[in-house]
Design a protein around this motif. Structure first.
Motif, PDB file in Angstrom:
ATOM      1  N   ASP A 161       0.846  -1.191   0.000  1.00 48.48           N
ATOM      2  CA  ASP A 161       0.000   0.000   0.000  1.00 48.48           C
ATOM      3  C   ASP A 161       0.885   1.245   0.000  1.00 48.48           C
ATOM      4  OD1 ASP A 161       0.769   0.578   2.667  1.00 48.48           O
ATOM      5  OD2 ASP A 161      -0.863  -0.637   3.474  1.00 48.48           O
ATOM      6  N   LYS A 162       0.281   2.420   0.052  1.00 47.79           N
ATOM      7  CA  LYS A 162       1.040   3.660  -0.108  1.00 47.79           C
ATOM      8  C   LYS A 162       1.957   3.972   1.074  1.00 47.79           C
ATOM      9  CE  LYS A 162      -2.230   5.885  -3.235  1.00 47.79           C
ATOM     10  NZ  LYS A 162      -3.117   7.039  -3.484  1.00 47.79           N
ATOM     11  N   ASN A 163       1.630   3.450   2.243  1.00 50.66           N
ATOM     12  CA  ASN A 163       2.426   3.742   3.431  1.00 50.66           C
ATOM     13  C   ASN A 163       3.617   2.786   3.521  1.00 50.66           C
ATOM     14  OD1 ASN A 163       3.362   4.597   5.886  1.00 50.66           O
ATOM     15  ND2 ASN A 163       1.771   3.560   7.090  1.00 50.66           N
ATOM     16  N   LEU A 164       4.672   3.104   2.774  1.00 51.62           N
ATOM     17  CA  LEU A 164       5.837   2.220   2.719  1.00 51.62           C
ATOM     18  C   LEU A 164       6.620   2.192   4.028  1.00 51.62           C
ATOM     19  CD1 LEU A 164       7.368   2.910  -0.814  1.00 51.62           C
ATOM     20  CD2 LEU A 164       6.039   0.943  -0.091  1.00 51.62           C
ATOM     21  N   GLU A 165       6.493   3.244   4.814  1.00 51.54           N
ATOM     22  CA  GLU A 165       7.291   3.351   6.036  1.00 51.54           C
ATOM     23  C   GLU A 165       6.996   2.220   7.015  1.00 51.54           C
ATOM     24  OE1 GLU A 165       9.740   5.447   6.254  1.00 51.54           O
ATOM     25  OE2 GLU A 165       9.155   6.095   4.251  1.00 51.54           O
ATOM     26  N   LYS A 166       5.821   1.645   6.946  1.00 51.16           N
ATOM     27  CA  LYS A 166       5.458   0.605   7.911  1.00 51.16           C
ATOM     28  C   LYS A 166       6.111  -0.740   7.606  1.00 51.16           C
ATOM     29  CE  LYS A 166       1.249  -1.183   5.726  1.00 51.16           C
ATOM     30  NZ  LYS A 166      -0.207  -1.347   5.866  1.00 51.16           N
ATOM     31  N   ASN A 209      13.526   4.311  -0.001  1.00 52.39           N
ATOM     32  CA  ASN A 209      14.339   5.486   0.356  1.00 52.39           C
ATOM     33  C   ASN A 209      14.165   6.655  -0.603  1.00 52.39           C
ATOM     34  OD1 ASN A 209      15.421   4.091   2.525  1.00 52.39           O
ATOM     35  ND2 ASN A 209      17.222   3.381   1.383  1.00 52.39           N
ATOM     36  N   HIS A 210      13.747   6.372  -1.844  1.00 54.79           N
ATOM     37  CA  HIS A 210      13.704   7.416  -2.868  1.00 54.79           C
ATOM     38  C   HIS A 210      12.329   7.516  -3.545  1.00 54.79           C
ATOM     39  CE1 HIS A 210      18.069   7.875  -2.615  1.00 54.79           C
ATOM     40  NE2 HIS A 210      18.151   6.557  -2.629  1.00 54.79           N
ATOM     41  N   LYS A 211      11.298   7.058  -2.864  1.00 51.78           N
ATOM     42  CA  LYS A 211       9.963   6.990  -3.457  1.00 51.78           C
ATOM     43  C   LYS A 211       9.511   8.319  -4.060  1.00 51.78           C
ATOM     44  CE  LYS A 211       5.115   5.959  -2.410  1.00 51.78           C
ATOM     45  NZ  LYS A 211       4.622   7.184  -3.050  1.00 51.78           N
ATOM     46  N   ASP A 212       9.646   9.392  -3.295  1.00 48.43           N
ATOM     47  CA  ASP A 212       9.154  10.697  -3.767  1.00 48.43           C
ATOM     48  C   ASP A 212       9.907  11.157  -5.013  1.00 48.43           C
ATOM     49  OD1 ASP A 212       7.338  10.720  -1.707  1.00 48.43           O
ATOM     50  OD2 ASP A 212       8.551  12.002  -0.402  1.00 48.43           O
ATOM     51  N   GLU A 213      11.224  10.963  -5.022  1.00 46.31           N
ATOM     52  CA  GLU A 213      12.022  11.352  -6.195  1.00 46.31           C
ATOM     53  C   GLU A 213      11.617  10.550  -7.426  1.00 46.31           C
ATOM     54  OE1 GLU A 213      16.439  11.680  -5.127  1.00 46.31           O
ATOM     55  OE2 GLU A 213      15.543  10.784  -3.325  1.00 46.31           O
ATOM     56  N   ILE A 214      11.410   9.255  -7.236  1.00 44.86           N
ATOM     57  CA  ILE A 214      11.068   8.367  -8.356  1.00 44.86           C
ATOM     58  C   ILE A 214       9.701   8.712  -8.919  1.00 44.86           C
ATOM     59  CG2 ILE A 214      10.512   5.960  -8.945  1.00 44.86           C
ATOM     60  CD1 ILE A 214      12.773   5.206  -6.870  1.00 44.86           C
ATOM     61  N   ASP A 215       8.738   8.919  -8.044  1.00 37.57           N
ATOM     62  CA  ASP A 215       7.396   9.267  -8.520  1.00 37.57           C
ATOM     63  C   ASP A 215       7.381  10.645  -9.180  1.00 37.57           C
ATOM     64  OD1 ASP A 215       6.493   6.848  -7.684  1.00 37.57           O
ATOM     65  OD2 ASP A 215       5.167   7.592  -6.098  1.00 37.57           O
ATOM     66  N   LYS A 216       8.255  11.534  -8.709  1.00 35.68           N
ATOM     67  CA  LYS A 216       8.364  12.853  -9.343  1.00 35.68           C
ATOM     68  C   LYS A 216       8.899  12.724 -10.765  1.00 35.68           C
ATOM     69  CE  LYS A 216      10.367  17.457  -8.683  1.00 35.68           C
ATOM     70  NZ  LYS A 216      11.278  18.281  -7.852  1.00 35.68           N
ATOM     71  N   MET A 217       9.857  11.824 -10.981  1.00 33.55           N
ATOM     72  CA  MET A 217      10.379  11.583 -12.334  1.00 33.55           C
ATOM     73  C   MET A 217       9.281  11.047 -13.250  1.00 33.55           C
ATOM     74  SD  MET A 217      14.086   9.789 -11.690  1.00 33.55           S
ATOM     75  CE  MET A 217      15.166  10.337 -10.379  1.00 33.55           C
ATOM     76  N   ILE A 218       8.482  10.118 -12.727  1.00 33.60           N
ATOM     77  CA  ILE A 218       7.378   9.569 -13.538  1.00 33.60           C
ATOM     78  C   ILE A 218       6.415  10.674 -13.918  1.00 33.60           C
ATOM     79  CG2 ILE A 218       5.413   7.971 -13.560  1.00 33.60           C
ATOM     80  CD1 ILE A 218       7.030   6.182 -11.617  1.00 33.60           C
ATOM     81  N   SER A 219       6.040  11.496 -12.941  1.00 34.10           N
ATOM     82  CA  SER A 219       5.099  12.601 -13.206  1.00 34.10           C
ATOM     83  C   SER A 219       5.673  13.585 -14.215  1.00 34.10           C
ATOM     84  CB  SER A 219       4.773  13.346 -11.901  1.00 34.10           C
ATOM     85  OG  SER A 219       4.098  12.509 -11.001  1.00 34.10           O
ATOM     86  N   SER A 252      12.165  -0.012 -12.454  1.00 35.55           N
ATOM     87  CA  SER A 252      13.189   0.298 -13.460  1.00 35.55           C
ATOM     88  C   SER A 252      13.955   1.573 -13.111  1.00 35.55           C
ATOM     89  CB  SER A 252      12.543   0.446 -14.838  1.00 35.55           C
ATOM     90  OG  SER A 252      11.846  -0.733 -15.178  1.00 35.55           O
ATOM     91  N   ILE A 253      13.230   2.609 -12.677  1.00 34.37           N
ATOM     92  CA  ILE A 253      13.900   3.871 -12.315  1.00 34.37           C
ATOM     93  C   ILE A 253      14.767   3.677 -11.067  1.00 34.37           C
ATOM     94  CG2 ILE A 253      13.532   6.255 -11.557  1.00 34.37           C
ATOM     95  CD1 ILE A 253      10.996   6.259 -13.346  1.00 34.37           C
ATOM     96  N   THR A 254      14.292   2.855 -10.141  1.00 32.63           N
ATOM     97  CA  THR A 254      15.104   2.526  -8.965  1.00 32.63           C
ATOM     98  C   THR A 254      16.437   1.929  -9.399  1.00 32.63           C
ATOM     99  OG1 THR A 254      13.150   2.113  -7.593  1.00 32.63           O
ATOM    100  CG2 THR A 254      15.219   1.143  -6.850  1.00 32.63           C
ATOM    101  N   GLU A 255      16.377   1.011 -10.356  1.00 33.56           N
ATOM    102  CA  GLU A 255      17.611   0.381 -10.860  1.00 33.56           C
ATOM    103  C   GLU A 255      18.489   1.379 -11.607  1.00 33.56           C
ATOM    104  OE1 GLU A 255      17.706  -3.894 -12.098  1.00 33.56           O
ATOM    105  OE2 GLU A 255      15.646  -3.429 -12.665  1.00 33.56           O
ATOM    106  N   LEU A 256      17.854   2.142 -12.487  1.00 36.62           N
ATOM    107  CA  LEU A 256      18.615   3.047 -13.347  1.00 36.62           C
ATOM    108  C   LEU A 256      19.273   4.185 -12.573  1.00 36.62           C
ATOM    109  CD1 LEU A 256      16.048   3.327 -16.293  1.00 36.62           C
ATOM    110  CD2 LEU A 256      18.318   2.258 -16.434  1.00 36.62           C
TER     111      LEU A 256
END
Length: 217
Positions: free
Chosen positions: A19-24, A138-148, A170-174
């Motif tokens: 779900d969206k709450n990855l911190e848990k 660790n980088h969820k916000d950055e990755i989703d910002k790239m997609i947007s 894929s972006i996590t890997e790249l």
């Protein structure tokens, strides 16, 4: 199936359960979800194979019955074995052949799942899945910002979840793991899209990943 390819596919299955709450989530939670997902896939594949075998037996019995009731065999003495008869290529038998082809495809898919299940127990596969998950966390916000940024005309919330998850992996890997050639990561992302998503998804995903590589990698 290569270990890294298995890791990406299993990571995609894992992402679909989050779900969206990855911190848990902790690392052991990720491992548990992968294990449960693989067990579900294997159980589903087993059911599919059983269903396919049943359908093939039905088709075989229908062909035997057709042969038994064919006029060439009905006119033969009772103690004589049947002779083979020509099957008419009617729509009925075409449909039966289609059923056999569908059964073969499902069996191949089940074999793929069996291989994926075996690979899921390998240490290097599990390790890479956990690397993808932890780096994405660790980088969820950055990755989703790239997609947007590169999903022109699309609100990220309206992109198919399976496509978003392929892009996220894929972006996590790249951009953050940087442990595989760009072409390999992108090609395997497209293969996942072809396997799990819509006909339009590969070109959509390819366009975004190409722009990510150009600007951020």
């Amino acid at each position: 199936m290569q270990a890294r390819r298995a890791s990406r596919e299993l990571a995609l299955i894992l992402f679909s359960q989050l779900d969206k709450n990855l911190e848990k989530y902790k690392q052991e939670d990720f491992s548990s979800i992968v294990l449960k997902s693989v067990r579900t896939l294997v159980s589903s594949a087993t059911d599919e194979i059983s269903h396919c075998v049943s359908k093939l037996n039905d088709i075989k019995n229908q062909i035997i019955e057709y042969e038994n009731n064919h006029e060439d065999n009905l006119s033969r003495p009772i103690d004589c074995e049947n002779i083979p008869v020509v099957l008419p290529m009617t729509s009925d038998f075409e449909a039966k052949i289609d059923s056999m082809l569908a059964a073969a495809e499902k069996t191949l898919s089940a074999l793929d799942i069996a291989e994926l299940s075996t690979l899921s127990n390998q240490e290097d596969v599990q390790e890479y899945i956990m690397t993808i998950c932890s780096e994405y966390k660790n980088h969820k916000d950055e990755i989703d910002k790239m997609i947007s940024e590169f999903a022109f005309g699309w609100d990220i919330e309206r992109i198919f979840k399976i496509d978003k998850d392929i892009l996220r992996i894929s972006i996590t890997e790249l951009a953050f793991i940087k442990d595989a050639p760009h072409k390999v990561v992108i090609d395997e992302a497209l293969e996942l899209a072809k396997k799990y998503s819509t006909d339009d998804s590969p070109s959509f995903i390819n366009g975004i990943l190409a722009r990510v590589v150009e600007k951020y990698v």
